[in-house]
Design a protein around this motif. Structure first.
Motif, mmCIF file in Angstrom:
data_model
loop_
_atom_site.group_PDB
_atom_site.id
_atom_site.type_symbol
_atom_site.label_atom_id
_atom_site.label_comp_id
_atom_site.label_asym_id
_atom_site.label_seq_id
_atom_site.Cartn_x
_atom_site.Cartn_y
_atom_site.Cartn_z
ATOM 1 N N ALA A 84 -34.836 26.363 11.898
ATOM 2 C CA ALA A 84 -35.406 25.100 12.384
ATOM 3 C C ALA A 84 -35.039 23.933 11.462
ATOM 4 C CB ALA A 84 -36.924 25.227 12.510
ATOM 5 N N ARG A 85 -34.819 24.213 10.173
ATOM 6 C CA ARG A 85 -34.480 23.161 9.210
ATOM 7 C C ARG A 85 -32.990 22.891 9.131
ATOM 8 N NH1 ARG A 85 -36.944 25.003 3.704
ATOM 9 N NH2 ARG A 85 -35.363 23.556 3.094
ATOM 10 N N THR A 86 -32.173 23.749 9.716
ATOM 11 C CA THR A 86 -30.728 23.643 9.603
ATOM 12 C C THR A 86 -30.142 23.002 10.857
ATOM 13 O OG1 THR A 86 -30.735 25.683 8.311
ATOM 14 C CG2 THR A 86 -28.621 24.964 9.179
ATOM 15 N N PRO A 87 -29.320 21.959 10.698
ATOM 16 C CA PRO A 87 -28.720 21.345 11.885
ATOM 17 C C PRO A 87 -27.756 22.309 12.561
ATOM 18 C CG PRO A 87 -27.939 20.275 9.864
ATOM 19 C CD PRO A 87 -28.942 21.302 9.467
ATOM 20 N N ARG A 88 -27.665 22.197 13.858
ATOM 21 C CA ARG A 88 -26.760 23.053 14.623
ATOM 22 C C ARG A 88 -25.317 22.749 14.234
ATOM 23 N NH1 ARG A 88 -28.479 26.762 17.795
ATOM 24 N NH2 ARG A 88 -26.860 26.626 19.360
ATOM 25 N N GLN A 89 -24.519 23.797 14.156
ATOM 26 C CA GLN A 89 -23.103 23.648 13.826
ATOM 27 C C GLN A 89 -22.323 23.330 15.097
ATOM 28 O OE1 GLN A 89 -21.759 23.720 10.785
ATOM 29 N NE2 GLN A 89 -23.794 23.962 9.933
ATOM 30 N N THR A 90 -21.496 22.304 15.036
ATOM 31 C CA THR A 90 -20.707 21.928 16.199
ATOM 32 C C THR A 90 -19.241 22.288 16.018
ATOM 33 O OG1 THR A 90 -20.416 19.713 15.299
ATOM 34 C CG2 THR A 90 -22.252 20.039 16.822
ATOM 35 N N THR A 91 -18.867 22.733 14.825
ATOM 36 C CA THR A 91 -17.487 23.089 14.541
ATOM 37 C C THR A 91 -17.377 24.609 14.539
ATOM 38 O OG1 THR A 91 -17.348 21.181 13.094
ATOM 39 C CG2 THR A 91 -15.612 22.821 12.890
ATOM 40 N N ASN A 92 -16.304 25.125 15.149
ATOM 41 C CA ASN A 92 -16.134 26.568 15.082
ATOM 42 C C ASN A 92 -15.019 26.910 14.104
ATOM 43 O OD1 ASN A 92 -13.590 26.710 16.362
ATOM 44 N ND2 ASN A 92 -14.544 26.700 18.386
ATOM 45 N N ALA A 93 -14.974 28.168 13.698
ATOM 46 C CA ALA A 93 -14.040 28.608 12.667
ATOM 47 C C ALA A 93 -12.593 28.416 13.096
ATOM 48 C CB ALA A 93 -14.309 30.067 12.320
ATOM 49 N N ALA A 94 -12.288 28.634 14.363
ATOM 50 C CA ALA A 94 -10.905 28.493 14.834
ATOM 51 C C ALA A 94 -10.413 27.063 14.637
ATOM 52 C CB ALA A 94 -10.807 28.892 16.304
ATOM 53 N N ASP A 95 -11.270 26.084 14.882
ATOM 54 C CA ASP A 95 -10.879 24.680 14.677
ATOM 55 C C ASP A 95 -10.583 24.394 13.212
ATOM 56 O OD1 ASP A 95 -11.149 24.138 17.382
ATOM 57 O OD2 ASP A 95 -13.205 23.365 17.178
ATOM 58 N N ILE A 96 -11.381 24.937 12.327
ATOM 59 C CA ILE A 96 -11.193 24.719 10.888
ATOM 60 C C ILE A 96 -9.877 25.346 10.433
ATOM 61 C CG2 ILE A 96 -12.102 25.253 8.588
ATOM 62 C CD1 ILE A 96 -14.917 25.057 9.859
ATOM 63 N N ILE A 97 -9.606 26.563 10.888
ATOM 64 C CA ILE A 97 -8.355 27.234 10.523
ATOM 65 C C ILE A 97 -7.156 26.447 11.041
ATOM 66 C CG2 ILE A 97 -6.963 29.319 10.934
ATOM 67 C CD1 ILE A 97 -9.667 30.858 10.940
#
Length: 84
Positions: free
Chosen positions: A56-69
């Motif tokens: 609940a305290r952590t913002p949702r991640q909008t980036t996925n690992a494939a995009d970062i790679i």
């Protein structure tokens, strides 16, 4: 079950406990037990509770690992072309 005897309490504290118990429809002993359980009850939370609290305290991640790679590969390729 154990017993607890508390000596030397201020009369006002005892009266306040009795009034609080009466408002709740309980005996002073039952009220005392409830107060102790609330204050000294288990402080541990289950893994699921801790995970839910942190989620609940952590913002949702909008980036996925494939995009970062992909971004890293593009950056490395661009840098390799500059050095030639």
């Amino acid at each position: 079950m154990g017993q607890l005897i508390v000596r030397g309490l201020d009369g006002r504290l005892i009266q306040t406990l009795k009034q609080r118990a009466a408002r709740a429809g309980r005996s002073a002993e039952a009220e005392h037990r409830i107060i102790l359980e609330q204050v000294l009850g288990p402080e541990t939370e289950t893994f699921a509770e801790a995970a839910a609290r942190l989620r609940a305290r952590t913002p949702r991640q909008t980036t996925n690992a494939a995009d970062i790679i992909r971004q890293d590969r593009d950056r490395d390729r661009d840098h390799a072309g500059v050095n030639r």
